[in-house]
Design a protein around this motif. Sequence first.
Motif, PDB file in Angstrom:
ATOM      1  N   LEU A  15       0.822  -1.216   0.000  1.00 52.09           N
ATOM      2  CA  LEU A  15       0.000   0.000   0.000  1.00 52.09           C
ATOM      3  C   LEU A  15       0.852   1.259   0.000  1.00 52.09           C
ATOM      4  N   ILE A  16       0.430   2.194  -0.834  1.00 53.08           N
ATOM      5  CA  ILE A  16       1.067   3.513  -0.890  1.00 53.08           C
ATOM      6  C   ILE A  16       0.021   4.525  -0.430  1.00 53.08           C
ATOM      7  N   VAL A  17       0.364   5.337   0.578  1.00 52.37           N
ATOM      8  CA  VAL A  17      -0.531   6.424   0.990  1.00 52.37           C
ATOM      9  C   VAL A  17       0.009   7.715   0.376  1.00 52.37           C
ATOM     10  N   PRO A  18      -0.737   8.279  -0.591  1.00 48.91           N
ATOM     11  CA  PRO A  18      -0.234   9.473  -1.265  1.00 48.91           C
ATOM     12  C   PRO A  18      -0.544  10.735  -0.456  1.00 48.91           C
ATOM     13  N   GLY A  19       0.078  11.846  -0.850  1.00 50.74           N
ATOM     14  CA  GLY A  19      -0.213  13.118  -0.189  1.00 50.74           C
ATOM     15  C   GLY A  19      -1.578  13.651  -0.569  1.00 50.74           C
ATOM     16  N   HIS A  20      -2.037  13.298  -1.770  1.00 45.36           N
ATOM     17  CA  HIS A  20      -3.354  13.749  -2.247  1.00 45.36           C
ATOM     18  C   HIS A  20      -4.031  12.586  -2.956  1.00 45.36           C
ATOM     19  N   GLY A  21      -5.321  12.388  -2.675  1.00 47.28           N
ATOM     20  CA  GLY A  21      -6.068  11.314  -3.317  1.00 47.28           C
ATOM     21  C   GLY A  21      -6.070  10.056  -2.469  1.00 47.28           C
ATOM     22  N   PRO A  22      -6.828   9.040  -2.926  1.00 51.30           N
ATOM     23  CA  PRO A  22      -7.008   7.826  -2.108  1.00 51.30           C
ATOM     24  C   PRO A  22      -5.770   6.925  -2.052  1.00 51.30           C
ATOM     25  N   THR A  23      -5.717   6.117  -1.002  1.00 51.12           N
ATOM     26  CA  THR A  23      -4.649   5.109  -0.841  1.00 51.12           C
ATOM     27  C   THR A  23      -4.666   4.169  -2.046  1.00 51.12           C
ATOM     28  N   THR A  24      -3.473   3.756  -2.467  1.00 51.57           N
ATOM     29  CA  THR A  24      -3.386   2.990  -3.703  1.00 51.57           C
ATOM     30  C   THR A  24      -2.385   1.841  -3.539  1.00 51.57           C
ATOM     31  N   SER A  25      -2.189   1.069  -4.615  1.00 56.68           N
ATOM     32  CA  SER A  25      -1.178   0.000  -4.546  1.00 56.68           C
ATOM     33  C   SER A  25       0.115   0.519  -5.177  1.00 56.68           C
ATOM     34  N   SER A  26       1.199  -0.244  -5.015  1.00 56.00           N
ATOM     35  CA  SER A  26       2.485   0.238  -5.522  1.00 56.00           C
ATOM     36  C   SER A  26       2.497   0.311  -7.056  1.00 56.00           C
ATOM     37  N   HIS A  27       1.513  -0.350  -7.713  1.00 53.95           N
ATOM     38  CA  HIS A  27       1.460  -0.255  -9.184  1.00 53.95           C
ATOM     39  C   HIS A  27       1.293   1.187  -9.644  1.00 53.95           C
ATOM     40  N   TYR A  28       0.706   2.013  -8.786  1.00 48.58           N
ATOM     41  CA  TYR A  28       0.414   3.384  -9.185  1.00 48.58           C
ATOM     42  C   TYR A  28       1.693   4.212  -9.380  1.00 48.58           C
ATOM     43  N   ILE A  29       2.796   3.738  -8.776  1.00 49.93           N
ATOM     44  CA  ILE A  29       4.076   4.454  -8.932  1.00 49.93           C
ATOM     45  C   ILE A  29       4.398   4.606 -10.424  1.00 49.93           C
ATOM     46  N   GLN A  30       4.090   3.539 -11.194  1.00 45.74           N
ATOM     47  CA  GLN A  30       4.331   3.550 -12.632  1.00 45.74           C
ATOM     48  C   GLN A  30       3.573   4.701 -13.310  1.00 45.74           C
ATOM     49  N   GLN A  31       2.374   4.980 -12.797  1.00 43.33           N
ATOM     50  CA  GLN A  31       1.532   6.045 -13.361  1.00 43.33           C
ATOM     51  C   GLN A  31       2.203   7.419 -13.200  1.00 43.33           C
ATOM     52  N   ILE A  32       2.827   7.643 -12.050  1.00 43.75           N
ATOM     53  CA  ILE A  32       3.505   8.927 -11.815  1.00 43.75           C
ATOM     54  C   ILE A  32       4.751   9.027 -12.703  1.00 43.75           C
ATOM     55  N   LYS A  33       5.463   7.892 -12.852  1.00 45.19           N
ATOM     56  CA  LYS A  33       6.619   7.890 -13.770  1.00 45.19           C
ATOM     57  C   LYS A  33       6.165   8.272 -15.176  1.00 45.19           C
ATOM     58  N   GLN A  34       5.044   7.646 -15.597  1.00 40.18           N
ATOM     59  CA  GLN A  34       4.519   7.905 -16.939  1.00 40.18           C
ATOM     60  C   GLN A  34       4.167   9.389 -17.091  1.00 40.18           C
ATOM     61  N   TYR A  35       3.538   9.960 -16.060  1.00 42.66           N
ATOM     62  CA  TYR A  35       3.135  11.373 -16.093  1.00 42.66           C
ATOM     63  C   TYR A  35       4.368  12.264 -16.277  1.00 42.66           C
ATOM     64  N   ILE A  36       5.396  12.013 -15.463  1.00 45.65           N
ATOM     65  CA  ILE A  36       6.601  12.863 -15.540  1.00 45.65           C
ATOM     66  C   ILE A  36       7.251  12.713 -16.916  1.00 45.65           C
ATOM     67  N   ASN A  37       7.370  11.457 -17.398  1.00 48.39           N
ATOM     68  CA  ASN A  37       7.966  11.241 -18.729  1.00 48.39           C
ATOM     69  C   ASN A  37       7.132  11.877 -19.826  1.00 48.39           C
ATOM     70  N   ASP A  38       5.799  11.775 -19.717  1.00 42.40           N
ATOM     71  CA  ASP A  38       4.931  12.378 -20.735  1.00 42.40           C
ATOM     72  C   ASP A  38       5.128  13.894 -20.778  1.00 42.40           C
TER      73      ASP A  38
END
Length: 312
Positions: free
Chosen positions: A241-264
């Motif tokens: 589990l990852i507890v983010p600073g904003h938005g709901p608690t998520t799984s570690s798979h979501y880390i990939q989403q932030i990487k994608q956002y920064i790369n995009d």
Amino acid sequence: MFHSRHFNCEPVAEGIYVLEAKEQGGAMSNAGLIDMGDHTLIFDTFNTPQAGKDLREAALYFFNQPIKYIINSHWHGDHVRGNQHFMEEIIVSTSTTRELMMKTQPDWLNRMKNLLPNLNEDIFKLNTSLDHEHNESKQQELTSELCYLLEIKESILTLKVTLPQLTFDRKMTLHGSKRSVELLTVGAAHTVCDTILYSPSDSIAFVGDIVAVDNHPLLIDGDPLSWLETLTYMESLKVDLIVPGHGPTTSSHYIQQIKQYINDLIGISKQMILDNDVMDVSHIEIPEPYLHWKFDSIFYRNLEFLTKAANR
Ligand SMILES: [Zn+2]
């Protein structure tokens, strides 16, 4: 169950609660409560003293024991402005985060105090518009805005800038009778220095704003390339589990989403520079995966930051 106008309380593991910011209210970001066995640990303190007050009450409500440590994940006001309700306890951050708080928070408060007359005027105007508005969704929008301004006004009148008393630089382990947690810094990411709270026995990490869920993460105070490395390091922790600073608690798979956002966004900004199109970012369309994310304005601030940084 504990009730606050600022946040909802979600149990995520035995003895661990996530306090997730409500849309209207003075929290703005998420916080965490951890039962260490003989004391309670708190992660981040919200955007306003009034939300910080409820945070203290929630900690005492869920775990009937002394609060001992309060962690500030990074210097941004929406994570530290509830600190004044924990003057008797020990507020902990990295030394860099403390320095940045010292540099930015008193200035912010002075600026806001000077803006109070304008704020009062805005509140008066919003109240008048609300009286004349009959469309239900517009009424909701106006009410949201009004609540936000009222929370900010209350915080300006009551805020006492309160700095951490205990600092560390790379890693610190805090031990309780029930569990031990690690505070880790892994280089610049969302800011020049962000702290992760990692609980190996629960497979949970509170990561502050290194991860935002369904919200545009703010890139302009940090280092996007180093942020990508931090995210890779976080993946190596293999938490559930990852507890983010904003938005709901998520799984570690979501880390990939932030990487994608920064790369995009790096990709879009590179193309803008190639096209010699860096003067105005407002015509750029937000890519489809991020269309429903909150705070569109952050997307444009991020692009401005990246195009300027690459041009330097
Ligand atoms: Zn932040």
